[in-house]
Design an enzyme around this catalytic site. Structure first.
Site, short mmCIF file in Angstrom:
data_model
loop_
_atom_site.label_atom_id
_atom_site.label_comp_id
_atom_site.label_asym_id
_atom_site.label_seq_id
_atom_site.Cartn_x
_atom_site.Cartn_y
_atom_site.Cartn_z
N LYS A 23 0.84 -1.21 0.00
CA LYS A 23 0.00 0.00 0.00
C LYS A 23 0.87 1.26 0.00
O LYS A 23 0.71 2.15 -0.83
CB LYS A 23 -0.90 0.01 1.25
N ASN A 24 1.81 1.30 0.93
CA ASN A 24 2.58 2.54 1.11
C ASN A 24 3.49 2.83 -0.08
O ASN A 24 3.79 3.99 -0.36
CB ASN A 24 3.38 2.48 2.42
N CYS A 117 -6.58 10.13 9.74
CA CYS A 117 -5.70 9.42 10.66
C CYS A 117 -6.26 9.49 12.07
O CYS A 117 -6.47 10.57 12.61
CB CYS A 117 -4.33 10.04 10.63
N ARG A 122 -1.85 14.95 12.50
CA ARG A 122 -0.41 14.72 12.43
C ARG A 122 0.27 15.92 11.78
O ARG A 122 -0.24 16.49 10.82
CB ARG A 122 -0.14 13.44 11.63
N ASP A 307 3.68 0.30 12.51
CA ASP A 307 2.42 -0.23 11.99
C ASP A 307 2.11 -1.63 12.53
O ASP A 307 0.97 -2.07 12.47
CB ASP A 307 2.49 -0.32 10.45
N ARG A 400 -9.08 -0.40 4.18
CA ARG A 400 -8.18 0.65 3.69
C ARG A 400 -6.81 0.07 3.34
O ARG A 400 -6.12 0.59 2.47
CB ARG A 400 -7.98 1.72 4.77
#
Ligand code: UD1
Length: 419
Positions: A23-24, A117, A122, A307, A400
């Protein structure tokens, strides 16, 4: 939508679970597509909600995005908008990385404070300071909620991050590819996703050296051409499944992954007694007869990823003895622990960053709310250990980041339903 999960009641998880694309990494390739008017092809993309949101954001800017299964083709030729669409950007923290490519290619970008988030608002100071150092002007409204960043052409600069930021490194690295002259990023983040992004940008004509170390040197070029981004396997999925194997696995095989990207996770699991075999692209994990307690400290890559802190916490509830959990990367990432306590865990929070676990403790099925994707997955793990049935509300948060998690878990013996 919710997930209803039945406890395994002593059974073990067995079989094969595949890892999908990262994903990232993939989200940043979508952002990078803005740097060129040529087509960019993104392969092996995970079909998850965050990717769908990023597609909507690019489309709203005027990019063409089409997909055939996991292959996406992005053409950012006719970008008319200069502002990131508020509604989507507010639900996707990663939207902020688009600001770098927009600024570099069009000399202008406007955006609202990104949301999406549970950790709270953030900070984005490292992005804004970086843009200024590259010669841009940053104007914000009085409340600091909306930003307009402008620069005719960015100029290379020496930038030292006060603290390591993955998104900050990626954003400034992308922006600097089209800047005039050399940019040096000091104290840069070193995650494998940054290496994948730099390799892709170099394939498109950028001149980046040092990605994967803490000093990245970017020599600006006039323009970039298109390219193909092969999304690497998601190391956070692989790590999540490895934790699940250490919790409940009987030769649970995790395929399509790169064990070299989760060495610290493997190290922690082995120190607790889990039995792990590994090949180049797979892992096989079996639970220890007795899990030993351990002190966990999250850290920037190559340390233990923040994570995976929540999934790992479930493991700590089942370990014999006292464990300490220390979250060093984010504030406010321990709030889900109260729900684990409601399920029967014995966790004593010390402050916003630390908690002490006494284990092992039997867990009971409960109704809980997935506050974010990682804690959401942790609740699925806790439900498997627990007696009885659990209901996990807000499946969207798990969707997500984890594609069709219920199908993949069902295939290894989990009783999970989406209702
Ligand atoms: C990325 C990952 C996320 C992961 C995190 C840390 C994506 C889409 N998300 O998030 O899954 O948990 O890296 O590995 O890739 N910070 C500031 N000012 C800033 C930016 C960040 O103070 O301008 C702080 C943050 O509050 C945090 C730390 O820096 O304490 C690290 O955050 P960062 O690495 O930027 O996280 P993301 O890139 O948002």
């Amino acid at each position: 939508m919710n997930f209803v999960v039945k406890g395994l009641a002593g059974k073990r998880l067995h079989g094969t679970i595949p890892v999908f694309g990262s994903k990232n990494a993939c989200l940043k390739a979508f952002a990078a597509a803005i740097l060129t008017s040529d087509p960019v092809v993104i392969k092996n993309a995970p079909l998850i909600e965050d990717v769908f949101r990023m597609r909507e954001l690019l489309t709203s800017l005027g990019a063409e995005v089409v997909n055939n299964g996991r292959v996406f083709r992005v053409v950012a030729k006719n970008i008319k908008a200069r502002a990131l669409e508020d509604g989507i950007a507010k639900s996707l923290r990663a939207s902020i990385v688009l600001a770098g490519p927009m600024l570099a290619r069009f000399g202008e970008v406007e955006f609202s404070y990104p949301g999406g988030c549970v950790i709270g608002k953030r900070p984005i100071d490292l992005f804004l300071d970086g843009f200024k150092k590259l010669g841009a002007s940053v104007i914000s409204d009085k409340q600091g909620n909306r930003f307009k960043v402008k620069a005719k052409r960015l100029r290379g600069a020496n930038i030292c991050f006060r603290l390591m930021s993955v998104g900050g490194t990626e954003t400034l690295m992308m922006a600097a590819t089209l800047a005039l002259g050399r940019t040096i990023l000091h104290n840069a983040a070193q995650e494998p996703e940054i290496v994948a992004l730099a390799d892709f940008l170099n394939q498109c004509g950028a001149r980046i050296n040092g990605a994967g170390t803490n000093t990245i040197i970017i020599d600006g070029v006039k323009s970039l051409h298109g390219g193909i981004f092969e999304t690497p396997p998601d190391r956070l999925e692989a790590g999540s499944f490895a934790i699940m194997g250490a919790l409940l696995g009987d030769k649970l095989k995790i395929t399509n992954c790169d064990p070299a990207h989760i060495l610290s996770v493997i190290e922690y699991l082995e120190s607790m007694g889990a039995n792990i075999k590994k090949g180049e692209t797979w892992l096989e994990v079996t639970r220890a007869k007795k899990l030993q307690s351990v002190n966990l400290k999250t850290h920037e890559y190559p340390g233990f990823p923040t994570d995976l802190q929540a999934p790992f916490a479930v493991l700590l509830t089942q370990a014999s003895g006292t464990s300490m959990l220390f979250e060093t990367v984010f504030d406010g990432r321990l709030t889900y622990l109260s729900d684990l306590n409601r399920m029967g865990a014995d966790i004593v929070p010390c402050d916003a960053h630390r908690a002490v676990f006494h284990g092992p403790r039997s867990l009971r099925g409960r109704e809980v709310d997935a506050p974010d994707l990682r804690a959401g997955l942790a609740f699925i793990f806790a439900s498997l250990v627990a007696k009885g049935e659990s209901i996990i509300h807000n499946a969207y948060n798990i969707d997500r980041g984890y594609e069709k998690i219920e199908d993949r878990l069902s295939a290894i013996g989990v009783n999970i339903k989406r209702v």
